[in-house]
Design an enzyme around this catalytic site. Structure first.
Site, mmCIF file in Angstrom:
data_model
loop_
_atom_site.group_PDB
_atom_site.id
_atom_site.type_symbol
_atom_site.label_atom_id
_atom_site.label_comp_id
_atom_site.label_asym_id
_atom_site.label_seq_id
_atom_site.Cartn_x
_atom_site.Cartn_y
_atom_site.Cartn_z
ATOM 1 C CE LYS A 64 -4.428 -1.484 1.850
ATOM 2 N NZ LYS A 64 -5.506 -1.206 2.800
ATOM 3 C CE LYS B 25 -6.111 -7.848 -2.139
ATOM 4 N NZ LYS B 25 -6.039 -7.555 -0.707
ATOM 5 C CE LYS C 185 -14.019 -3.044 -0.130
ATOM 6 N NZ LYS C 185 -13.883 -3.112 1.319
HETATM 7 P P1 AMP Z 1 -11.121 -5.354 2.378
HETATM 8 O O1 AMP Z 1 -11.812 -5.099 1.087
HETATM 9 O O2 AMP Z 1 -9.624 -5.247 2.233
HETATM 10 O O3 AMP Z 1 -11.663 -4.625 3.535
HETATM 11 O O4 AMP Z 1 -11.364 -6.897 2.701
HETATM 12 C C1 AMP Z 1 -12.510 -7.393 3.343
HETATM 13 C C2 AMP Z 1 -12.508 -8.899 3.334
HETATM 14 O O5 AMP Z 1 -12.548 -9.373 1.979
HETATM 15 C C3 AMP Z 1 -11.246 -9.530 3.955
HETATM 16 O O6 AMP Z 1 -11.620 -10.713 4.651
HETATM 17 C C4 AMP Z 1 -10.405 -9.878 2.776
HETATM 18 O O7 AMP Z 1 -9.539 -10.963 3.037
HETATM 19 C C5 AMP Z 1 -11.457 -10.247 1.729
HETATM 20 N N1 AMP Z 1 -10.964 -9.976 0.377
HETATM 21 C C6 AMP Z 1 -10.637 -8.765 -0.139
HETATM 22 N N2 AMP Z 1 -10.210 -8.894 -1.415
HETATM 23 C C7 AMP Z 1 -10.275 -10.227 -1.701
HETATM 24 C C8 AMP Z 1 -9.971 -10.992 -2.865
HETATM 25 N N3 AMP Z 1 -9.523 -10.432 -3.989
HETATM 26 N N4 AMP Z 1 -10.173 -12.333 -2.812
HETATM 27 C C9 AMP Z 1 -10.633 -12.921 -1.682
HETATM 28 N N5 AMP Z 1 -10.931 -12.256 -0.545
HETATM 29 C C10 AMP Z 1 -10.758 -10.920 -0.548
#
Ligand code: AMP
Ligand code: TRP
Length: 362
Positions: A141, A224, A227
């Site tokens: 990041k 990956k 967002k």
């Molecule tokens: P975040 O969007 O970073 O707040 O992630 C929220 C949840 O979604 C966390 O449990 C992450 O591990 C999961 N997550 C985010 N991006 C991915 C992805 N590309 N594949 C699988 N899980 C994801």
């Protein structure tokens, strides 16, 4: 851990007695508490749904769960205040629309429960610079602009540890990307326990479900789905309408070969592996079965079916999200009620922590 398997009893969670203290601290031996968080930084996507939210929906039937919209984590990078407010509501609506029940679970946004910040400070003093320096998410990041990253972004994992341990949660369902942060949470818990001579914090276990633990970008199968990817074509958002989903899938990067008959044929084909993996996760079939089903097919045929499946899974959730977005009062009430319950749960735990640390409460 795979979906449906029983949770292992965590013995550290069960005992909270001081090594040399006078008063033994007792908690419920059978307690298994789930905590997980999601950032309200916009664009809930298929990776969030398959890697996190769908699994949370399954856990709610069996465990005491807290699901937190982590707005304090969101502000570790710049957020436009009005957008942040809208995103907190949107993510909450996404959780409800996906099937999380606000009665059975505690659903709230982090900043409403001050204990998160208070415990994060204590953990900032327990965690070592060297530990945080090793965090790959910070490196990703912060990128080349490390010196310019916020102190909050660096300290991010100590706040995450506080989220979990403020409730003495024992199990944390996350995608692969969060594993390192959970290891750090265990290190912090262990060091706190050692430093103060207590057996207070449990050592949390990650719950990483079998399918779709790492959903990749539609534009690059080695990145990956996220967002924060500047290309909207890299992800399927939970708010995308059917036409947008079809176009995004049609444009998704592929390779020239036909689809293989078994997972072995997906080696060195990251885009094919990602798309077939997604199909399998959405249809709840194994990768083997998915490969057999599309063996020898062209990507264009496969993509038609994949788009249809995506629309059919996401469509009902989107309808509900739209309905909820027209009713922000309801979403706010859910968050308010959830925060009240979270505060009640956290208060005695935080009081004990502060006593252990030696804060005077005259
Ligand atoms: P975040 O969007 O970073 O707040 O992630 C929220 C949840 O979604 C966390 O449990 C992450 O591990 C999961 N997550 C985010 N991006 C991915 C992805 N590309 N594949 C699988 N899980 C994801
Ligand atoms: N860091 C997590 C992510 O980006 C979100 C998060 C914050 C979290 N606090 C948490 C996840 C506590 C699990 C438990 O996905």
């Amino acid at each position: 851990m795979t979906a449906g398997a029983p949770l292992r009893h965590n013995s550290a969670a069960a005992t909270t007695k001081r090594h040399h203290g006078k008063r033994p601290r007792v908690t419920d031996r059978t307690m298994q508490r789930i905590f997980s968080g999601i950032q309200p930084t916009g664009n809930l996507h298929l990776g969030n749904y398959l890697g996190a939210i769908r699994n949370w929906v399954r856990l709610q039937d069996e465990y005491e769960c807290l699901f937190c919209v982590v707005d304090m984590h969101a502000v570790t990078t710049w957020q436009e205040p009005r957008e942040l407010v809208a995103n907190i509501r949107e993510v909450t609506a996404g959780l409800l629309a996906a099937g999380l029940d606000p009665e059975r679970n505690i659903i709230f946004n982090q900043s409403q429960v001050r204990g998160h910040a208070q415990l994060a400070w204590i953990f900032s003093c327990v965690a070592r610079m060297g530990w945080l320096n090793r965090m790959t998410q910070f490196k990703e990041k912060a990128g080349k602009h490390r010196e310019n990253a916020s102190v909050g972004l660096f300290a991010y994992p100590t706040l995450m540890a506080a989220d979990i341990l403020l409730y003495k949660a024992t199990h944390v369902p996350v995608g692969e990307d969060q594993k390192q942060h959970l290891e750090l949470t265990r290190d912090i818990a262990q060091k706190f326990n050692n430093d103060f001579g207590v057996e207070f914090f449990p050592l949390v276990e990650p719950l990483i479900f079998g399918a779709a633990t790492r959903v990749m970008s539609l534009r690059d199968g080695t990145n990956k789905m996220s967002k924060s990817d500047p290309s909207d074509y890299s992800r399927i958002n939970m708010t995308d309408d059917a036409d947008t989903i079809v176009v995004k899938i049609r444009k998704a990067k592929t390779d020239p070969a036909p689809l293989p008959e078994s997972p072995a044929g997906l080696e060195d084909r990251p885009e094919a592996a990602n798309l077939l993996g997604l199909y399998g996760a959405l249809s709840e079939t194994s990768l083997e079965e998915t490969c057999q089903r599309f063996a020898g097919a062209s990507f264009s045929d496969f993509k038609n079916e994949f788009a249809e499946l995506s629309v059919s899974v996401l469509g009902p959730i989107q309808d509900e999200m739209r309905r909820l977005s027209a009713d922000p009062g309801h979403v706010d009430a859910v968050l308010r009620q959830g925060a009240g319950r979270a505060r009640d749960l956290a208060a005695p735990i935080l009081a004990e922590i502060e006593e252990i640390v030696g804060y005077l409460r005259p």
